[in-house]
Scaffold this active site. Structure first.
Site, PDB file in Angstrom:
ATOM      1  N   HIS A 308      86.513  16.145 117.398  1.00 44.04           N
ATOM      2  CA  HIS A 308      85.105  16.530 117.520  1.00 44.04           C
ATOM      3  C   HIS A 308      84.622  17.209 116.235  1.00 44.04           C
ATOM      4  O   HIS A 308      83.584  16.843 115.675  1.00 44.04           O
ATOM      5  CB  HIS A 308      84.935  17.458 118.733  1.00 44.04           C
ATOM      6  CG  HIS A 308      83.621  18.164 118.795  1.00 44.04           C
ATOM      7  ND1 HIS A 308      82.599  17.775 119.633  1.00 44.04           N
ATOM      8  CD2 HIS A 308      83.142  19.236 118.102  1.00 44.04           C
ATOM      9  CE1 HIS A 308      81.565  18.579 119.462  1.00 44.04           C
ATOM     10  NE2 HIS A 308      81.865  19.475 118.532  1.00 44.04           N
ATOM     11  N   GLU A 309      85.398  18.185 115.743  1.00 40.50           N
ATOM     12  CA  GLU A 309      85.008  18.895 114.525  1.00 40.50           C
ATOM     13  C   GLU A 309      84.895  17.941 113.335  1.00 40.50           C
ATOM     14  O   GLU A 309      83.960  18.019 112.544  1.00 40.50           O
ATOM     15  CB  GLU A 309      86.027  19.998 114.186  1.00 40.50           C
ATOM     16  CG  GLU A 309      85.994  21.196 115.112  1.00 40.50           C
ATOM     17  CD  GLU A 309      84.617  21.820 115.218  1.00 40.50           C
ATOM     18  OE1 GLU A 309      83.942  21.946 114.185  1.00 40.50           O
ATOM     19  OE2 GLU A 309      84.202  22.164 116.344  1.00 40.50           O
ATOM     20  N   HIS A 312      81.738  16.095 113.178  1.00 45.44           N
ATOM     21  CA  HIS A 312      80.631  16.789 112.502  1.00 45.44           C
ATOM     22  C   HIS A 312      80.640  16.489 111.009  1.00 45.44           C
ATOM     23  O   HIS A 312      79.599  16.314 110.384  1.00 45.44           O
ATOM     24  CB  HIS A 312      80.764  18.309 112.687  1.00 45.44           C
ATOM     25  CG  HIS A 312      80.330  18.802 114.038  1.00 45.44           C
ATOM     26  ND1 HIS A 312      79.122  18.478 114.590  1.00 45.44           N
ATOM     27  CD2 HIS A 312      80.944  19.601 114.943  1.00 45.44           C
ATOM     28  CE1 HIS A 312      79.000  19.057 115.785  1.00 45.44           C
ATOM     29  NE2 HIS A 312      80.111  19.745 116.027  1.00 45.44           N
ATOM     30  N   GLU A 389      76.117  18.036 118.669  1.00 44.12           N
ATOM     31  CA  GLU A 389      77.306  18.228 119.508  1.00 44.12           C
ATOM     32  C   GLU A 389      77.613  16.979 120.314  1.00 44.12           C
ATOM     33  O   GLU A 389      78.762  16.545 120.404  1.00 44.12           O
ATOM     34  CB  GLU A 389      77.115  19.431 120.443  1.00 44.12           C
ATOM     35  CG  GLU A 389      77.052  20.769 119.732  1.00 44.12           C
ATOM     36  CD  GLU A 389      78.244  21.016 118.823  1.00 44.12           C
ATOM     37  OE1 GLU A 389      79.373  20.627 119.190  1.00 44.12           O
ATOM     38  OE2 GLU A 389      78.048  21.572 117.732  1.00 44.12           O
TER      39      GLU A 389
HETATM   40 ZN   LIG Z   1      80.703  20.934 117.659  1.00 47.74          ZN
END
Ligand SMILES: [Zn+2]
Length: 451
Positions: A308-309, A312, A389
């Site tokens: 997930h990070e 980004h 997100e």
């Molecule tokens: Zn995030």
């Protein structure tokens, strides 16, 4: 007779808007308080993973925090803030700063030198105002729910360090800002923008390497399976991973769980120890308490969080945020340059006619005059952040991490005693992340490969 003067009108408009905004925020929190009071059973989506006992604990914790938050808002943001405005507090501090500058041997006629004293005094008073609430929040509220890991000694040292570091950084910046406004001519806002831009890039670069370690302990992640699979994941995405750290004592910010830093070139990944099983230590490590032991995520779940990070990063969210911030800053400096000579703004906060300290103009314009604009922008940024997100979740999902990401999100929520039910208006206004249930819902739908 009886007619309002421009500066009075300005003052009352500022007070009215701040009051209105604060009341809206209190109203939204009260809506959430009602949810805490009335929701007594675990939502059906979580019934397999959250027991009634944990649910009840998270409910009481949420309620406690919300009530305290409302109390703090009423005291600080309504009573104190509005009294300060009404009584011309800022002007009083300015007058005192002139005297102090003179007494300690500075040049009281130099706006830069007095401005530095002013910032120091203003910040000191600000910290004193906040301190009772910080102490109560940490040693009563967090303590009561088992989250406080700080001793009184650590807390005091931490607060002092924080204050000194912020002043060492702020005061020179303020001095240069005043100087640029003084000598920059009609287009000073462009130079100001350039200066602040360079400074923020510098800070983003030096913060993780030199400043963050002053407050928290960083240790390299132990050699082993987790470390090698993180390197594998990073290289499969062409993420230029340098070092991998675990940050200890991360109770300060229960919400973050992993992040990466470094703007150009090699980056570092930091994992919060609370993210890892047994804080990433061997099971028999003497520093582990019983309550630490059941918590944390399995390796695949940590990888899902990192996926997930890294999403980004891959999706350019960091760059986009920086661009938005720079545009923002330009607009604010432009507005400041157009307004800062307008005398009623200074008289509105209690300065005698003819006195127009640049730093006060800056505070009044950026904090008060632009307050409605700031509110709109911050709401827009919250919406953008939630989109990012979802996109990062979708990225992890594409890589096959949806199940593990879902499990990690659930664990983190439980470990932090996050309450899973939210009033929609409160959530829309306050949450920079979609709620757990919203994220799980998305992770469930069109899951591609499962891992
Ligand atoms: Zn995030």
């Amino acid at each position: 007779m009886g007619e309002l003067q421009t500066h009075e009108l300005t003052l009352y408009s500022i007070i009215l808007f701040l009051l209105f905004e604060t009341l809206v925020e209190i109203y939204l929190t009260l809506r959430q308080v009602r949810v805490y009071r009335e929701t007594r059973t675990v939502p059906k989506e979580l019934q397999n993973v959250m027991d009634q006992d944990t649910f009840e604990k998270s409910r009481v914790y949420g309620l406690d925090k919300a009530n305290f938050g409302i109390f703090r808002t009423i005291v600080c943001d309504v009573v104190i803030a509005l009294l300060e405005l009404y009584c011309g507090f800022i002007a009083l501090i300015w007058a005192r700063s002139v005297q102090i500058a003179d007494r300690i041997g500075l040049n009281a006629a130099s706006e830069i030198q007095v401005g530095c004293v002013f910032v120091l005094v203003l910040q000191t008073l600000g910290v004193m105002k906040e301190m009772p609430f910080r102490i109560y929040g940490t040693f009563v509220i967090e303590e009561r729910h088992g989250f406080n890991k700080q001793t009184a000694g650590f807390f005091v040292k931490d607060q002092i360090k924080g204050f000194i570091v912020s002043m060492v950084l702020t005061i020179p910046i303020v001095a240069v800002v005043i100087y640029i406004v003084q000598i920059g001519g009609p287009y000073f806002f462009i130079y100001l923008w350039g200066f602040v831009g360079v400074v923020s890039f510098l800070l983003i670069t030096i913060y993780p390497v030199y400043i963050a370690p002053l407050f928290d302990k960083f240790r390299p992640l132990e050699e082993g399976e987790l470390k090698s699979s993180i390197h594998e994941l990073a290289s499969s995405l062409k993420f230029p991973l340098g070092q991998l750290f675990v940050v200890e004592g991360s109770k300060r910010s229960a919400h973050s769980n992993a992040y990466f830093t470094g703007l150009f070139g090699v980056k570092r990944i930091v994992l919060f120890d609370t993210l890892l099983v047994n804080k990433g230590l061997p099971e028999d490590d003497p520093t582990l308490t019983e309550s630490d032991k059941k918590k944390g995520c399995k390796n695949e779940e940590v990888l899902a969080v990192l996926a997930h990070e890294l999403g980004h990063w891959k999706l350019g969210h960091v760059t986009k945020n920086i661009v938005i911030m720079q545009v923002q800053m330009f607009l604010i400096f432009l507005a400041f340059s157009q307004l800062f000579t307008y005398a009623p703004l200074y008289q509105a906060v209690g300065l005698p006619a003819g006195e127009k300290p640049i730093i006060i103009g800056f505070i009044v314009i950026v904090m008060y005059v632009l307050a409605p604009y700031n509110t709109v922008i911050s709401f827009a940024m919250t919406i953008i952040s939630r989109r990012f997100e979802y996109q990062a979740d979708a990225f992890a999902q594409e890589l096959g991490y949806s199940k593990n990401l879902g499990q990690a999100l659930i664990k983190l929520q439980l470990d932090n005693l996050g309450f899973p039910v939210h009033d929609w208006m409160y959530s829309a206004w306050n949450h920079s992340h979609p709620t757990l249930l919203q994220r799980l819902e998305r992770l469930k739908t069109d899951g591609k490969k499962q891992r």
